[in-house]
Design a protein around this motif. Structure first.
Motif, PDB file in Angstrom:
ATOM      1  N   PHE A 181       0.872  -1.038   0.060  1.00 18.80           N
ATOM      2  CA  PHE A 181       0.002  -0.090   0.012  1.00 18.80           C
ATOM      3  C   PHE A 181       0.940   1.345  -0.068  1.00 18.80           C
ATOM      4  O   PHE A 181       0.662   2.075  -1.100  1.00 18.80           O
ATOM      5  CB  PHE A 181      -0.996   0.170   1.146  1.00 18.80           C
ATOM      6  N   SER A 387      -5.988  -0.255 -11.508  1.00 21.75           N
ATOM      7  CA  SER A 387      -5.987  -1.413 -10.783  1.00 21.75           C
ATOM      8  C   SER A 387      -5.619  -2.743 -11.351  1.00 21.75           C
ATOM      9  O   SER A 387      -5.226  -3.818 -10.957  1.00 21.75           O
ATOM     10  CB  SER A 387      -7.273  -1.535 -10.095  1.00 21.75           C
ATOM     11  N   ASN A 430      -4.661  -1.360  -5.509  1.00 18.08           N
ATOM     12  CA  ASN A 430      -5.806  -2.221  -5.442  1.00 18.08           C
ATOM     13  C   ASN A 430      -5.575  -3.672  -5.543  1.00 18.08           C
ATOM     14  O   ASN A 430      -6.374  -4.638  -5.290  1.00 18.08           O
ATOM     15  CB  ASN A 430      -7.079  -1.626  -6.184  1.00 18.08           C
ATOM     16  N   SER A 462      -7.199  -4.747   0.204  1.00 13.18           N
ATOM     17  CA  SER A 462      -7.335  -3.626  -0.422  1.00 13.18           C
ATOM     18  C   SER A 462      -8.741  -2.810  -0.360  1.00 13.18           C
ATOM     19  O   SER A 462      -9.021  -1.748  -0.368  1.00 13.18           O
ATOM     20  CB  SER A 462      -6.782  -3.544  -1.693  1.00 13.18           C
ATOM     21  N   LEU A 466      -8.593   0.354   1.539  1.00 11.62           N
ATOM     22  CA  LEU A 466      -8.279   1.505   0.796  1.00 11.62           C
ATOM     23  C   LEU A 466      -9.643   1.843   0.293  1.00 11.62           C
ATOM     24  O   LEU A 466      -9.508   3.154   0.107  1.00 11.62           O
ATOM     25  CB  LEU A 466      -7.235   1.115  -0.276  1.00 11.62           C
TER      26      LEU A 466
END
Length: 479
Positions: A181, A387, A430, A462, A466
């Motif tokens: 990340f 992603s 991601n 994720s 996220l």
């Protein structure tokens, strides 16, 4: 054996570079371009296939995938290249494949090879104790370092010391996930050196420190929240381990030191080559069907290969052996991303076709009925595609959709360019394939015995952590 594999990989890379020099005789190519407006969505099936193979292969047929992932990836690439040649013509296929190889894949893998080789020659001797405080500090340092030496450089230098510090921990998967990340993605958002999409923007005319100014608030917010979340989770798991932690630490704590310092200087050469390719414009270019290669970019890529060779020559094998260095991760990335870049050809062409292409409904989402751009939509559309597609060409697609004028985008359209830049860099975290360092870190951790989550398992991490943070960014900055 590792040195022999590395030398073979390097020889293959240099051979590819020499092939460029032999082929780059000025010519006037007349091959027809690939028109994304004429393609149907079925052309995206091989790309979906390679993604599903990467996602499900290690989970459903582990042994087969481990021994034959290169052949499987090659097969998906053929399912794109052969139909292009048969149905659309050999000239169209040749142009598309040469463009993907020379303009996208070769610079991509050359940079990764240089940074991977140099980082593998930097040995951090000794060992830290993998406490929550130490781990959080390493992640914080890596986040800052990523915008200076790039997400790949920072990831390759720090992942091995971090894994050694925590090799006596029962719970260590979360450490690698948060590392991806922060260090492999979000930390690279502040300069064009940090992440390839921003470097492409820099080459298109975006000022060097523009991203530092406009992405700093979002980056600081994300980094602060993620570091706090990580510290809380790591502290909880550290206490939970308690007395169950192994008595024997494979790498006992000891005083730190650094060997292989010449590789730090070589990483500096890589950074200088990147800056050179943007600042030096001799006006000399070589034309192939589908690819116009400028001299400064050719020189840059040759410097990357030379740096990798110099690192191998100047770094003792003992340092690499002590570092647990092997060529498996970069070989895996090279093979899989060769197929990914090939399978992306029709997908990117359909995206570039804009409202005339098969993905017209997606393109229309970024434009208001009045014709004005919608920054929030640009953030999410760039991010979602980044992603799963390589985030560098995805950035360029939306950069062009937003007008492609850097002066306008840096001023009146600053919010749109900020959203595109943030989406490409942040949401590369991601999935394992959103940004190249992700997969390299995953491969290194797996080779070290870490039971990393599957493709979809990582996306649960994720998605749960996220995506809510990206929703908050949208409300705070892009609405």
């Amino acid at each position: 054996m590792n040195e022999q594999k590395g030398a073979a990989l390097l020889r293959a890379s240099i051979a590819a570079a020499l092939l460029i020099a032999l082929m780059l005789a000025p010519s006037h190519a007349s091959a027809a371009e690939l028109d994304g407006a004429t393609l149907s969505p079925t052309w995206a099936l091989p790309f979906v296939g390679i993604l599903l193979s990467i996602a499900l292969g290690p989970l459903l047929f582990h042994q087969l995938w481990e021994h034959h992932y290169g052949k499987i990836a090659f097969g998906w690439g053929l399912l794109t290249a052969l139909p292009l040649a048969i149905l659309l013509g050999g000239d169209v296929a040749l142009q598309a494949l040469l463009h993907a190889f020379f303009i996208e894949y070769l610079p991509f893998i050359a940079l990764l090879l240089a940074l991977f080789t140099c980082a593998g020659g930097i040995l951090v001797r000794g060992n830290l104790h993998g406490s929550p405080e130490t781990n959080t500090l390493i992640l914080g340092i890596g986040t800052l370092l990523a915008s200076v030496v790039g997400t790949t450089g920072a990831s390759m230098v720090l992942i091995r010391p971090l894994l050694r510090a925590n090799d006596d921990r029962r719970y260590n998967v979360h450490i690698v996930v948060f590392f991806i990340f922060l260090v492999s993605n979000i930390g690279g958002s502040l300069t064009p050196l940090g992440d390839p999409p921003l470097f492409l923007g820099f080459l298109r005319g975006v000022d060097f420190f523009w991203t530092t100014e406009h992405l700093l608030p979002e980056t600081c917010l994300l980094a602060a929240v993620l570091l706090m979340l990580f510290y809380g989770l790591d502290r909880y798991l550290y206490k939970r381990e308690g007395a169950k932690r192994p008595v024997h630490d494979p790498t006992p704590d000891s005083r730190l030191g650094i060997k292989g310092l010449v590789n730090i200087a070589l990483i500096g050469v890589v950074i200088a080559a990147v800056l050179m390719s943007a600042a030096w414009k001799p006006g000399i270019a070589f034309t192939l069907p589908g690819a116009t290669i400028e001299l400064q970019n050719l020189v840059r890529d040759l410097i990357f290969f030379a740096v990798a060779g110099a690192s191998l020559a100047l770094t003792g094998s003992g340092i690499r052996n002590a570092n647990g260095f092997n060529w498996g991760p970069i070989a895996e990335v090279a093979k899989l991303f060769a197929a990914i870049f090939t399978c992306m050809i029709p997908v990117l062409a359909m995206l570039k076709a804009g409202p005339e292409g098969a993905f017209a409904p997606l393109v229309q989402l970024v434009t208001a009925p009045t014709g004005e751009p919608v920054p929030a939509a640009y953030f999410w559309m760039t991010g979602i595609l980044s992603s799963f597609l390589d985030n560098a060409p995805t950035y360029l697609v939306f950069f062009e959709l937003a007008g492609g004028d850097p002066q306008h985008l840096m001023t009146e359209g600053f919010l749109t360019l900020t959203a595109i830049s943030a989406g490409a860099v942040f949401m590369g975290a991601n999935s394992y394939i959103g940004n190249a360092p992700n997969f390299m870190v995953y491969a290194i951790a797996r080779h070290r015995g870490i039971k990393m989550p599957s493709f979809f398992g990582y996306m649960l991490w994720s998605g749960g952590i996220l995506l809510p943070l990206f929703a908050i960014l949208t409300v705070l900055f892009y609405l």
